[in-house]
Design a protein around this motif. Structure first.
Motif, PDB file in Angstrom:
ATOM      1  N   PRO A  31       0.827  -1.210   0.000  1.00 26.45           N
ATOM      2  CA  PRO A  31       0.000   0.000   0.000  1.00 26.45           C
ATOM      3  C   PRO A  31       0.864   1.264   0.000  1.00 26.45           C
ATOM      4  O   PRO A  31       1.956   1.271   0.577  1.00 26.45           O
ATOM      5  N   PRO A  32       0.401   2.336  -0.647  1.00 29.50           N
ATOM      6  CA  PRO A  32       1.201   3.564  -0.788  1.00 29.50           C
ATOM      7  C   PRO A  32       1.708   4.137   0.537  1.00 29.50           C
ATOM      8  O   PRO A  32       2.813   4.671   0.592  1.00 29.50           O
ATOM      9  N   GLU A  33       0.923   4.016   1.586  1.00 29.34           N
ATOM     10  CA  GLU A  33       1.347   4.573   2.874  1.00 29.34           C
ATOM     11  C   GLU A  33       2.553   3.832   3.474  1.00 29.34           C
ATOM     12  O   GLU A  33       3.216   4.318   4.369  1.00 29.34           O
ATOM     13  N   VAL A  34       2.845   2.653   2.937  1.00 32.90           N
ATOM     14  CA  VAL A  34       3.963   1.863   3.440  1.00 32.90           C
ATOM     15  C   VAL A  34       5.244   2.107   2.629  1.00 32.90           C
ATOM     16  O   VAL A  34       6.335   1.764   3.065  1.00 32.90           O
ATOM     17  N   LEU A  35       5.120   2.730   1.461  1.00 35.79           N
ATOM     18  CA  LEU A  35       6.267   2.926   0.582  1.00 35.79           C
ATOM     19  C   LEU A  35       7.458   3.604   1.275  1.00 35.79           C
ATOM     20  O   LEU A  35       8.578   3.105   1.162  1.00 35.79           O
ATOM     21  N   PRO A  36       7.280   4.689   2.023  1.00 34.01           N
ATOM     22  CA  PRO A  36       8.442   5.293   2.687  1.00 34.01           C
ATOM     23  C   PRO A  36       9.129   4.342   3.672  1.00 34.01           C
ATOM     24  O   PRO A  36      10.356   4.311   3.768  1.00 34.01           O
ATOM     25  N   ILE A  37       8.344   3.545   4.355  1.00 33.46           N
ATOM     26  CA  ILE A  37       8.904   2.575   5.304  1.00 33.46           C
ATOM     27  C   ILE A  37       9.674   1.502   4.542  1.00 33.46           C
ATOM     28  O   ILE A  37      10.789   1.128   4.918  1.00 33.46           O
ATOM     29  N   ASN A  38       9.071   1.005   3.456  1.00 30.20           N
ATOM     30  CA  ASN A  38       9.749  -0.011   2.633  1.00 30.20           C
ATOM     31  C   ASN A  38      11.076   0.514   2.102  1.00 30.20           C
ATOM     32  O   ASN A  38      12.089  -0.179   2.137  1.00 30.20           O
ATOM     33  N   ARG A  39      11.057   1.722   1.576  1.00 27.98           N
ATOM     34  CA  ARG A  39      12.294   2.293   1.042  1.00 27.98           C
ATOM     35  C   ARG A  39      13.355   2.400   2.130  1.00 27.98           C
ATOM     36  O   ARG A  39      14.509   2.032   1.920  1.00 27.98           O
ATOM     37  N   THR A  40      12.970   2.915   3.281  1.00 27.48           N
ATOM     38  CA  THR A  40      13.920   3.060   4.388  1.00 27.48           C
ATOM     39  C   THR A  40      14.506   1.704   4.760  1.00 27.48           C
ATOM     40  O   THR A  40      15.709   1.552   4.933  1.00 27.48           O
ATOM     41  N   PHE A  41      13.647   0.704   4.850  1.00 27.13           N
ATOM     42  CA  PHE A  41      14.089  -0.627   5.247  1.00 27.13           C
ATOM     43  C   PHE A  41      14.965  -1.283   4.178  1.00 27.13           C
ATOM     44  O   PHE A  41      16.073  -1.740   4.461  1.00 27.13           O
ATOM     45  N   TYR A  42      14.482  -1.334   2.949  1.00 25.60           N
ATOM     46  CA  TYR A  42      15.181  -2.100   1.913  1.00 25.60           C
ATOM     47  C   TYR A  42      16.435  -1.430   1.381  1.00 25.60           C
ATOM     48  O   TYR A  42      17.271  -2.084   0.786  1.00 25.60           O
ATOM     49  N   TYR A  43      16.587  -0.150   1.597  1.00 20.31           N
ATOM     50  CA  TYR A  43      17.800   0.518   1.138  1.00 20.31           C
ATOM     51  C   TYR A  43      18.873   0.590   2.222  1.00 20.31           C
ATOM     52  O   TYR A  43      19.943   1.129   1.995  1.00 20.31           O
ATOM     53  N   ARG A  44      18.618   0.025   3.400  1.00 16.73           N
ATOM     54  CA  ARG A  44      19.610   0.006   4.487  1.00 16.73           C
ATOM     55  C   ARG A  44      20.627  -1.110   4.264  1.00 16.73           C
ATOM     56  O   ARG A  44      20.283  -2.206   3.839  1.00 16.73           O
ATOM     57  N   SER A  45      21.871  -0.852   4.611  1.00 17.53           N
ATOM     58  CA  SER A  45      22.901  -1.880   4.452  1.00 17.53           C
ATOM     59  C   SER A  45      22.645  -3.064   5.380  1.00 17.53           C
ATOM     60  O   SER A  45      22.933  -4.204   5.026  1.00 17.53           O
ATOM     61  N   GLN A  46      22.069  -2.818   6.566  1.00 19.07           N
ATOM     62  CA  GLN A  46      21.798  -3.914   7.506  1.00 19.07           C
ATOM     63  C   GLN A  46      20.787  -4.907   6.923  1.00 19.07           C
ATOM     64  O   GLN A  46      20.884  -6.108   7.166  1.00 19.07           O
ATOM     65  N   THR A  47      19.851  -4.424   6.132  1.00 19.83           N
ATOM     66  CA  THR A  47      18.890  -5.317   5.478  1.00 19.83           C
ATOM     67  C   THR A  47      19.626  -6.307   4.583  1.00 19.83           C
ATOM     68  O   THR A  47      19.352  -7.510   4.592  1.00 19.83           O
ATOM     69  N   TRP A  48      20.586  -5.811   3.822  1.00 20.81           N
ATOM     70  CA  TRP A  48      21.321  -6.666   2.891  1.00 20.81           C
ATOM     71  C   TRP A  48      22.298  -7.573   3.623  1.00 20.81           C
ATOM     72  O   TRP A  48      22.503  -8.721   3.220  1.00 20.81           O
ATOM     73  N   THR A  49      22.884  -7.097   4.718  1.00 21.35           N
ATOM     74  CA  THR A  49      23.752  -7.959   5.532  1.00 21.35           C
ATOM     75  C   THR A  49      22.942  -9.131   6.072  1.00 21.35           C
ATOM     76  O   THR A  49      23.381 -10.285   6.023  1.00 21.35           O
ATOM     77  N   THR A  50      21.743  -8.840   6.558  1.00 18.28           N
ATOM     78  CA  THR A  50      20.864  -9.889   7.094  1.00 18.28           C
ATOM     79  C   THR A  50      20.429 -10.850   5.987  1.00 18.28           C
ATOM     80  O   THR A  50      20.414 -12.072   6.181  1.00 18.28           O
TER      81      THR A  50
END
Length: 146
Positions: A31-50
């Motif tokens: 949903p559009p209201e989640v897009l900023p949260i998704n971007r913040t989460f998926y563009y973090r280096s810790q997300t990719w390390t995990t």
């Protein structure tokens, strides 16, 4: 490379500039209201390390799951995507077989194929996931009353 790209902001630049339409399409599937949260989460280096650690542990996780035994009559729900459209028939057959085996860990199981869903069923079909979770919670509650 993804982890380093995230650390220096390269993934965000590639995704938001339209150079990688697939990744932004994935992020925008919620949903559009989640897009900023998704971007913040998926563009973090810790997300990719995990994600890399998870991928590295996949073989061990599979071995442990295969040796786990059964769940008896405990309620279990397996929601499966039908497979990727570009998968060959053998890959699709193996995927379906593994999903059936997973569901059969319990004699009290539900196995649902989430047609028209990809890997992230919770984004593609959240109503289905919510319904299945509620059904399992109700079944577990009934089991605990007996």
């Amino acid at each position: 490379l993804a982890r380093i790209g995230a650390q220096v902001g390269l993934l965000r630049l590639i995704g938001t500039s339209g150079l990688s339409s697939g990744f932004e399409k994935f992020l925008k599937s919620a949903p559009p209201e989640v897009l900023p949260i998704n971007r913040t989460f998926y563009y973090r280096s810790q997300t990719w390390t995990t994600a890399l650690a998870e991928a590295g542990a996949a073989e061990e996780n599979s071995r442990q799951a295969q040796n786990a035994g059964t769940l008896g009559d405990k309620p279990l729900a397996v929601i499966s995507a039908p497979g990727e459209s570009d998968d060959d028939e053998e890959t699709k057959r193996l995927w379906a077989e593994r999903q059936r085996k997973l569901a059969n860990l319990s004699r009290n199981h539900t196995h649902v194929i989430a047609e028209h869903s990809g890997h992230l069923i919770q984004l593609d079909n959240p109503e289905l996931v919510i319904r299945i979770i509620r059904n399992i919670a109700q079944a577990a509650s009934k089991n605990n009353q007996h």
